[in-house]
Every structure is written in C-alpha cells, then in structure tokens.
Design a protein around this motif. Structure first.
Motif, mmCIF file in Angstrom:
data_model
loop_
_atom_site.group_PDB
_atom_site.id
_atom_site.type_symbol
_atom_site.label_atom_id
_atom_site.label_comp_id
_atom_site.label_asym_id
_atom_site.label_seq_id
_atom_site.Cartn_x
_atom_site.Cartn_y
_atom_site.Cartn_z
ATOM 1 N N ASN A 135 0.844 -1.201 0.000
ATOM 2 C CA ASN A 135 0.000 0.000 0.000
ATOM 3 C C ASN A 135 0.882 1.255 0.000
ATOM 4 N N PRO A 136 1.590 1.521 -1.099
ATOM 5 C CA PRO A 136 2.464 2.708 -1.149
ATOM 6 C C PRO A 136 1.652 4.000 -1.013
ATOM 7 N N ALA A 137 2.208 4.939 -0.268
ATOM 8 C CA ALA A 137 1.584 6.260 -0.162
ATOM 9 C C ALA A 137 1.946 7.052 -1.414
ATOM 10 N N ARG A 138 0.942 7.388 -2.191
ATOM 11 C CA ARG A 138 1.161 8.084 -3.464
ATOM 12 C C ARG A 138 0.444 9.436 -3.427
ATOM 13 N N PRO A 139 1.038 10.450 -2.833
ATOM 14 C CA PRO A 139 0.370 11.753 -2.804
ATOM 15 C C PRO A 139 0.168 12.297 -4.210
ATOM 16 N N GLU A 140 -0.969 12.880 -4.446
ATOM 17 C CA GLU A 140 -1.273 13.461 -5.749
ATOM 18 C C GLU A 140 -0.638 14.842 -5.816
ATOM 19 N N LEU A 141 0.334 15.023 -6.684
ATOM 20 C CA LEU A 141 1.003 16.307 -6.842
ATOM 21 C C LEU A 141 0.164 17.226 -7.718
ATOM 22 N N LEU A 142 0.131 18.492 -7.359
ATOM 23 C CA LEU A 142 -0.625 19.456 -8.145
ATOM 24 C C LEU A 142 -0.110 19.463 -9.580
ATOM 25 N N GLY A 143 -1.010 19.300 -10.539
ATOM 26 C CA GLY A 143 -0.631 19.283 -11.946
ATOM 27 C C GLY A 143 -0.165 17.940 -12.452
ATOM 28 N N GLY A 283 6.889 6.775 1.352
ATOM 29 C CA GLY A 283 6.492 5.825 2.383
ATOM 30 C C GLY A 283 5.320 4.942 2.002
ATOM 31 N N TYR A 284 4.809 4.272 3.036
ATOM 32 C CA TYR A 284 3.761 3.269 2.859
ATOM 33 C C TYR A 284 2.749 3.398 3.995
ATOM 34 N N ARG A 285 1.570 2.856 3.757
ATOM 35 C CA ARG A 285 0.534 2.822 4.790
ATOM 36 C C ARG A 285 0.149 1.372 5.055
ATOM 37 N N PRO A 286 -0.360 1.068 6.252
ATOM 38 C CA PRO A 286 -0.738 -0.324 6.545
ATOM 39 C C PRO A 286 -1.633 -0.915 5.467
ATOM 40 N N ASP A 287 -1.307 -2.138 5.052
ATOM 41 C CA ASP A 287 -2.002 -2.798 3.953
ATOM 42 C C ASP A 287 -3.016 -3.790 4.533
ATOM 43 N N LEU A 288 -4.215 -3.295 4.824
ATOM 44 C CA LEU A 288 -5.206 -4.084 5.563
ATOM 45 C C LEU A 288 -6.583 -4.081 4.894
ATOM 46 N N PRO A 289 -6.665 -4.216 3.570
ATOM 47 C CA PRO A 289 -7.980 -4.129 2.918
ATOM 48 C C PRO A 289 -8.947 -5.219 3.349
ATOM 49 N N TYR A 290 -8.428 -6.346 3.789
ATOM 50 C CA TYR A 290 -9.280 -7.469 4.185
ATOM 51 C C TYR A 290 -10.033 -7.201 5.495
ATOM 52 N N LEU A 291 -9.686 -6.128 6.203
ATOM 53 C CA LEU A 291 -10.370 -5.804 7.461
ATOM 54 C C LEU A 291 -11.456 -4.742 7.298
ATOM 55 N N ARG A 292 -11.699 -4.306 6.070
ATOM 56 C CA ARG A 292 -12.668 -3.223 5.870
ATOM 57 C C ARG A 292 -14.079 -3.609 6.298
ATOM 58 N N THR A 293 -14.387 -4.901 6.277
ATOM 59 C CA THR A 293 -15.732 -5.330 6.662
ATOM 60 C C THR A 293 -15.881 -5.503 8.169
ATOM 61 N N LEU A 294 -14.802 -5.362 8.932
ATOM 62 C CA LEU A 294 -14.886 -5.412 10.392
ATOM 63 C C LEU A 294 -15.204 -4.013 10.896
ATOM 64 N N ASP A 295 -16.421 -3.801 11.307
ATOM 65 C CA ASP A 295 -16.907 -2.476 11.646
ATOM 66 C C ASP A 295 -16.032 -1.800 12.700
ATOM 67 N N GLY A 296 -15.432 -0.657 12.318
ATOM 68 C CA GLY A 296 -14.654 0.141 13.251
ATOM 69 C C GLY A 296 -13.209 -0.271 13.421
ATOM 70 N N ALA A 297 -12.805 -1.410 12.821
ATOM 71 C CA ALA A 297 -11.430 -1.875 13.020
ATOM 72 C C ALA A 297 -10.412 -0.913 12.432
ATOM 73 N N LEU A 298 -10.777 -0.282 11.304
ATOM 74 C CA LEU A 298 -9.889 0.660 10.632
ATOM 75 C C LEU A 298 -10.435 2.073 10.783
ATOM 76 N N GLY A 299 -9.522 3.023 10.942
ATOM 77 C CA GLY A 299 -9.917 4.420 11.051
ATOM 78 C C GLY A 299 -10.213 5.016 9.694
ATOM 79 N N ASP A 300 -10.500 6.314 9.678
ATOM 80 C CA ASP A 300 -10.879 6.994 8.439
ATOM 81 C C ASP A 300 -9.798 6.900 7.367
ATOM 82 N N GLY A 301 -8.519 6.897 7.778
ATOM 83 C CA GLY A 301 -7.440 6.819 6.802
ATOM 84 C C GLY A 301 -7.054 5.411 6.413
ATOM 85 N N GLY A 302 -7.761 4.417 6.929
ATOM 86 C CA GLY A 302 -7.461 3.026 6.602
ATOM 87 C C GLY A 302 -6.467 2.375 7.540
#
Length: 360
Positions: A135-143, A283-302
């Motif tokens: 889960n690489p952090a890929r900030p969107e650069l202006l332009g 950098g990178y962010r925690p790679d936890l897509p399989y936990l999205r269905t666990l209500d509340g386990a992940l915060g707003d940023g994943g």
C-alpha cells in the motif's frame, strides 16, 4: 463440507507473521499462517535490487536463528528473503502459501475468513501481519495529471539503468529516498525535494554501528510518544557518502516543489525546471484491505484502531509490523519479535477463553 476452524489465523508470512507464529506456538495455540505469495519472504524480493539493510547482521535476525557470517556486514535484500524461508521451515507450524486473504468478518466463532481461491475458515484469533509494502503512499502532486514525464513510486523502482541520462526529482527525505537518489545520481541528474533539510545520522559512532547504541542504551524500547520529543524529524543513516555527495554537488536538495506543469517542475521560488521522472519516496501505509468489513477496526485513513498492536474494537484481533507500533524498532527484524511477545499473550488468553475459566 464443514468449515475449517483454527485457533489463530496469521495473515502474512513475512517477518511479522513468522514472529507471531513462533510466539503463538510457544503459548500452546495452533497457528495457521496464510501467505498470499509463493514463499514466506514477505516484501523483501520486491524491494529495489540494491537494497541492503540499514542494520548489521548481528542486529538483524529473529530469535533462535542468527544470520551467521560476519556480524558487521549489512545483508542484501535477497539474503534476508532466503533467511526468512529457512526460519519458516524451522518453526514447524502450518504455513499455507498462495493463500491470499480477501475478507475477514465477525463470526460467532470469532472471525470468518475467505481467501482468494474461495477457501473459508473460522478463527478465534487473528494476527494482521501484512505490513505496508502493498500500500504505497502516493500523494497526488498538483498538476500531475497533465505532467508529460513519468511519475512512479519507489515501490516500482528496481535499478538505475532505465533512467540513465534523465533528469529526476525524488520526492521524500528518508532513508529510501536518499539511498535511491544516491544510486540514481551515478547515471542521471538528481534532486531531492523535501519539506525540511535532511538530517544525516552517522552510521558509525565511536567505532561501532549506530544499532549497537540503539540496543545497548535501550533507545529501541522508547515508546513513540517519547520519541516525538527526541527525534528532530526524519533521520537518514549515512554510511559516509550521502552527505559528502550532497555537499560536492553529485546530487542536490531543494524545498518541496509546488506543482508539475507540462514537462516541468515548478519549485517553491517560482523557477521552472524540465524533468523526465518524478520518483515518490513517500512511504507506505498499513495494507489491511481485508479488514474493511470489520466495523470500526480501521480508522478513516485506513489505519488500524489499536493500542500497541491490540485492537481497540475487536477482541481477538492484533497487529504486527506497524511502523512505530510500540517503539523505534517495531517494524524491523530486530524489533518485531518483541512486539509479538507483547500482543500474542493476550491473544492466546482470548483463544483459551481465559475470562470464562476464571469464572467471569
């Protein structure tokens, strides 16, 4: 066909998953490791080709199996991958490769798991140990959308040869940004774009590698809340060439770019520079897509909602391999087993139904 039930399902078979398996087995549970790839190497084979550890071999092993050889050397990426395969073989636990977990849901047995090949199982406990490389952090650069050059993340970078003769801006000021930028500067023109000046930390102090001091002084055990008062910002470990290369002009550093436009980068002072490649070492962010269905386990940023690796929302769910999970060394080979020894005992107590046994 009956659904398989296991004590503990460990999702991820890299260094964090193997550390969890060792700790879980030692406490009398029967862990099953589910690894999405074909080998228990974690992300190591996917890093750039020249990657070496920032820590010497003597400080870079999991419990019970030293790396061997010269303890002062800095092991290469491929050596660590092979080491993890050997470590997995020694554990003698149930490890299943090509078993990529797609979904974890709450279930009366604890948790229900579905893998990519359709296999289903239930588990009393879950260890989420999939790290962050996926889960690489890929900030969107202006332009960026209209940029005529190439934008890629360091996760997609392997070696410098395809970039020979090009003009490259590396975005980021951490170890990977500097190591890759330094490597690219041998064949290309390179500038690092960072929000703050680089903080170089000598790799060797008093004749000993920095990691000697991190371990012998106890720095490795400082909690993240304290580190915020100690660390001046992102640190770059310097083996002796990076800062010299910057000062001699072999590569350059500038304040963060403001936007991309056509074939150019626009710098903070308004100057325009033609650029072929923008390389995100962000950098990178925690790679936890399989936990999205666990209500509340992940915060707003994943990211996981946890304390020291223990889920604050779902008893029986723990995490390993998070950056600064409990200390400076949390997501490293030398530190992850300490975190495993912290999160696995309460997980084992949950699996063994300790509250019920105590009459509660």
């Amino acid at each position: 066909m009956a659904t398989e039930h296991v004590d503990v399902a460990i999702i991820g078979g890299g260094q964090s998953g193997l550390a969890a398996a060792r700790a879980a087995k030692a406490l009398g549970t029967e862990p099953v490791v589910l690894e999405g790839s074909g080998r228990t190497t974690g992300s190591w084979p996917r890093y750039y080709d020249s990657l070496t550890l920032f820590s010497p071999a003597r400080f870079s092993a999991l419990p019970d199996l030293p790396l061997g050889g010269d303890g002062n050397r800095y092991p290469h990426r491929d050596e660590i991958a092979d080491y993890l395969v050997r470590y997995a073989e020694r554990l003698q636990v149930d490890i299943r490769t090509r078993a990529r977990v797609e979904v974890v849901e709450a279930d009366e047995a604890g948790f229900a798991i579905r893998t990519a090949d359709g296999h289903r199982m239930t588990a009393a406990g879950i260890v989420a140990a999939t790290g962050a490389f996926g889960n690489p952090a890929r900030p969107e650069l202006l332009g960026q959308e209209g940029f005529a050059g190439e934008v890629l993340h360091v996760a997609d970078y392997h070696d410098p040869q395809p970039y020979a003769g090009k003009r490259i801006v590396v975005v980021g000021g951490g170890n990977s940004a500097v190591q890759v930028g330094h490597e690219l500067a041998r064949v290309a023109t390179v500038t690092l774009a960072t929000h703050a000046p680089l903080h170089f930390l000598p790799q060797v102090r008093g004749g000993k590698d920095l990691h000697h001091w991190l371990t012998t002084t106890g720095f490795d055990h400082l909690p993240p809340a304290w580190l915020a008062h100690v660390l001046p910002g992102t640190l770059v470990l310097d083996p002796g060439d990076y800062q010299n290369a910057l000062h001699s002009g072999r590569w350059h550093r500038r304040p963060m770019l403001t936007r991309l436009e056509g074939e150019s980068v626009i710098w903070d002072d308004g100057t325009r520079e033609s650029v072929d490649v923008v390389l995100l070492a962000t950098g990178y962010r925690p790679d936890l897509p399989y936990l999205r269905t666990l209500d509340g386990a992940l915060g707003d940023g994943g990211g996981p909602v946890h304390s020291g690796g223990l889920s604050l929302t779902h008893p029986g769910l723990v995490y390993l391999g998070l950056e600064f999970q409990r200390s400076f060394a949390s997501n490293t080979l030398r530190g992850v087993s300490r975190d495993a020894d912290h999160v696995i005992p309460p997980l084992a107590a949950h699996v063994h139904r300790a509250p019920g046994a105590a009459g509660l």
